[in-house]
Design an enzyme around this catalytic site. Structure first.
Site, PDB file in Angstrom:
ATOM      1  N   ASP A  15     -39.383   8.451   0.734  1.00  0.00           N
ATOM      2  CA  ASP A  15     -40.049   9.757   0.758  1.00  0.00           C
ATOM      3  C   ASP A  15     -41.480   9.661   0.213  1.00  0.00           C
ATOM      4  O   ASP A  15     -41.795   8.778  -0.579  1.00  0.00           O
ATOM      5  CB  ASP A  15     -39.233  10.732  -0.098  1.00  0.00           C
ATOM      6  CG  ASP A  15     -39.603  12.183   0.184  1.00  0.00           C
ATOM      7  OD1 ASP A  15     -40.145  12.456   1.273  1.00  0.00           O
ATOM      8  OD2 ASP A  15     -39.348  13.033  -0.681  1.00  0.00           O
ATOM      9  N   ASN A  63     -34.824  16.812   9.636  1.00  0.00           N
ATOM     10  CA  ASN A  63     -36.265  16.617   9.869  1.00  0.00           C
ATOM     11  C   ASN A  63     -36.727  17.175  11.223  1.00  0.00           C
ATOM     12  O   ASN A  63     -37.933  17.344  11.442  1.00  0.00           O
ATOM     13  CB  ASN A  63     -36.651  15.133   9.740  1.00  0.00           C
ATOM     14  CG  ASN A  63     -36.676  14.620   8.311  1.00  0.00           C
ATOM     15  OD1 ASN A  63     -36.413  13.449   8.048  1.00  0.00           O
ATOM     16  ND2 ASN A  63     -36.992  15.484   7.356  1.00  0.00           N
TER      17      ASN A  63
HETATM   18  C1  IPE Z   1     -35.460  12.957   3.145  1.00  0.00           C
HETATM   19  O1  IPE Z   1     -36.767  13.329   2.885  1.00  0.00           O
HETATM   20  C2  IPE Z   1     -35.358  12.394   4.529  1.00  0.00           C
HETATM   21  C3  IPE Z   1     -36.026  11.116   4.730  1.00  0.00           C
HETATM   22  C4  IPE Z   1     -36.631  10.408   3.813  1.00  0.00           C
HETATM   23  C5  IPE Z   1     -35.975  10.618   6.079  1.00  0.00           C
HETATM   24  P1  IPE Z   1     -37.279  14.825   3.124  1.00  0.00           P
HETATM   25  O2  IPE Z   1     -38.700  14.843   2.757  1.00  0.00           O
HETATM   26  O3  IPE Z   1     -36.911  15.270   4.484  1.00  0.00           O
HETATM   27  O4  IPE Z   1     -36.360  15.611   2.082  1.00  0.00           O
HETATM   28  P2  IPE Z   1     -36.587  17.051   1.424  1.00  0.00           P
HETATM   29  O5  IPE Z   1     -36.926  17.999   2.525  1.00  0.00           O
HETATM   30  O6  IPE Z   1     -37.709  16.916   0.444  1.00  0.00           O
HETATM   31  O7  IPE Z   1     -35.289  17.353   0.725  1.00  0.00           O
HETATM   32  C1  IPE Z   2     -40.621  10.727   4.300  1.00  0.00           C
HETATM   33  O1  IPE Z   2     -41.883  11.193   3.996  1.00  0.00           O
HETATM   34  C2  IPE Z   2     -40.487  10.299   5.735  1.00  0.00           C
HETATM   35  C3  IPE Z   2     -39.745  11.262   6.574  1.00  0.00           C
HETATM   36  C4  IPE Z   2     -39.080  12.293   6.161  1.00  0.00           C
HETATM   37  C5  IPE Z   2     -39.761  11.010   7.992  1.00  0.00           C
HETATM   38  P1  IPE Z   2     -42.236  12.727   4.108  1.00  0.00           P
HETATM   39  O2  IPE Z   2     -42.755  12.997   5.474  1.00  0.00           O
HETATM   40  O3  IPE Z   2     -41.088  13.573   3.712  1.00  0.00           O
HETATM   41  O4  IPE Z   2     -43.392  12.840   3.048  1.00  0.00           O
HETATM   42  P2  IPE Z   2     -43.639  14.016   2.042  1.00  0.00           P
HETATM   43  O5  IPE Z   2     -42.386  14.205   1.247  1.00  0.00           O
HETATM   44  O6  IPE Z   2     -43.980  15.242   2.846  1.00  0.00           O
HETATM   45  O7  IPE Z   2     -44.777  13.546   1.196  1.00  0.00           O
HETATM   46 MG    MG Z   3     -40.481  14.405   1.951  1.00  0.00          MG
END
Ligand code: IPE
Ligand code: IPE
Ligand code: MG
Length: 235
Positions: A15, A63
């Site tokens: 993340d 997502n």
């Molecule tokens: C979890 O991260 C999913 C992945 C890393 C693929 P998110 O960024 O989607 O999670 P939330 O929304 O902060 O819980």
């Molecule tokens: C994790 O990074 C990757 C995916 C969920 C695909 P994020 O896209 O959630 O990055 P942040 O949390 O918005 O910084």
């Molecule tokens: Mg995230």
């Protein structure tokens, strides 16, 4: 004597890609691209370190709620970037498997992941389990359905259903997670491997995934080595 304990199965919620990019004045796509580059080198390092299975959360079932533009870019990255990585994983002798629902994934992504799995299936250094369109609750529901069909077809009786059988029928028959890492500062599991993490040790770091390098992984490993795993017993 080296008393270091290397976890057999490590899982990473990768993340913070978006915030990594925003902080640099880049768009979120650049963060996802940097995340994929990081994933390649890091998985090689982690497997060389003796970890047998590395599961990574690349895209959750939830997502799909993001802007179409971001989802489209991520799918483009999974189709193209992962395709470009086939050679890398082959050279590193890493077997790549994919966990998640195929439904909703674009055709070119399905094609790439099929080729990636096929081309690396005989590799023996370790397993990289990429969780794509993956949800922990979805996995449990899909497994329950699979088992129900086996019962319906009389291939199984209800009394034969136990934790071991359930676990063997998850998306991939993998051992439980020993160490769960989440980068990016959030203190939650976000529906990742909830069955497999029943007794995992958790490690949270504020570091955004594109910055999570070998040294950062060593910190997680040090922390894991300080834990007293009891599995409900007295130790
Ligand atoms: C979890 O991260 C999913 C992945 C890393 C693929 P998110 O960024 O989607 O999670 P939330 O929304 O902060 O819980
Ligand atoms: C994790 O990074 C990757 C995916 C969920 C695909 P994020 O896209 O959630 O990055 P942040 O949390 O918005 O910084
Ligand atoms: Mg995230």
């Amino acid at each position: 004597m080296n008393l270091e304990n290397i976890p057999n199965h490590v899982a990473i919620i990768l993340d913070g890609n978006g915030r990594w990019a925003t902080n640099r004045g880049l768009n979120r796509s650049e963060g996802h691209k940097a995340g994929l580059d990081r994933l390649k080198n890091l998985s090689d390092y982690i497997i060389k370190r003796g970890v047998k299975i590395l599961s990574v959360f690349a895209f959750s079932t939830e997502n799909f709620k993001r802007d179409k533009k971001e989802v489209d870019y991520l799918m483009h990255l999974f189709a193209g970037g992962l395709k470009d990585s086939i050679k890398f994983f082959s050279n590193k002798n890493i077997k790549v498997i994919i966990s998640g629902r195929r439904i909703n994934l674009p055709k070119n992504v399905i094609k790439t992941i099929d080729v990636l799995q096929e081309k690396t299936e005989n590799n023996t250094a370790g397993i990289l389990n990429i969780c794509l369109n993956y949800g922990g609750k979805a996995e449990i529901v899909d497994t329950a359905r699979k088992i129900a069909y086996l019962v319906q077809n009389k291939e199984l009786t209800v009394d034969e259903i136990d934790e071991e059988l359930f676990s063997k029928n998850l998306y991939n028959d993998l051992p439980p997670v020993d160490l769960m890492i989440r980068t990016g500062g959030e203190l939650r599991i976000s529906n990742f491997m909830i069955y497999e993490c029943a007794y995992a040790e958790f490690y949270f770091t504020n570091t955004y995934f594109p910055d999570f390098d070998e040294l950062e992984f060593e910190k997680a490993l040090d922390s894991f080595n300080e834990r007293n795993r009891k599995f409900g017993g007295l130790k």
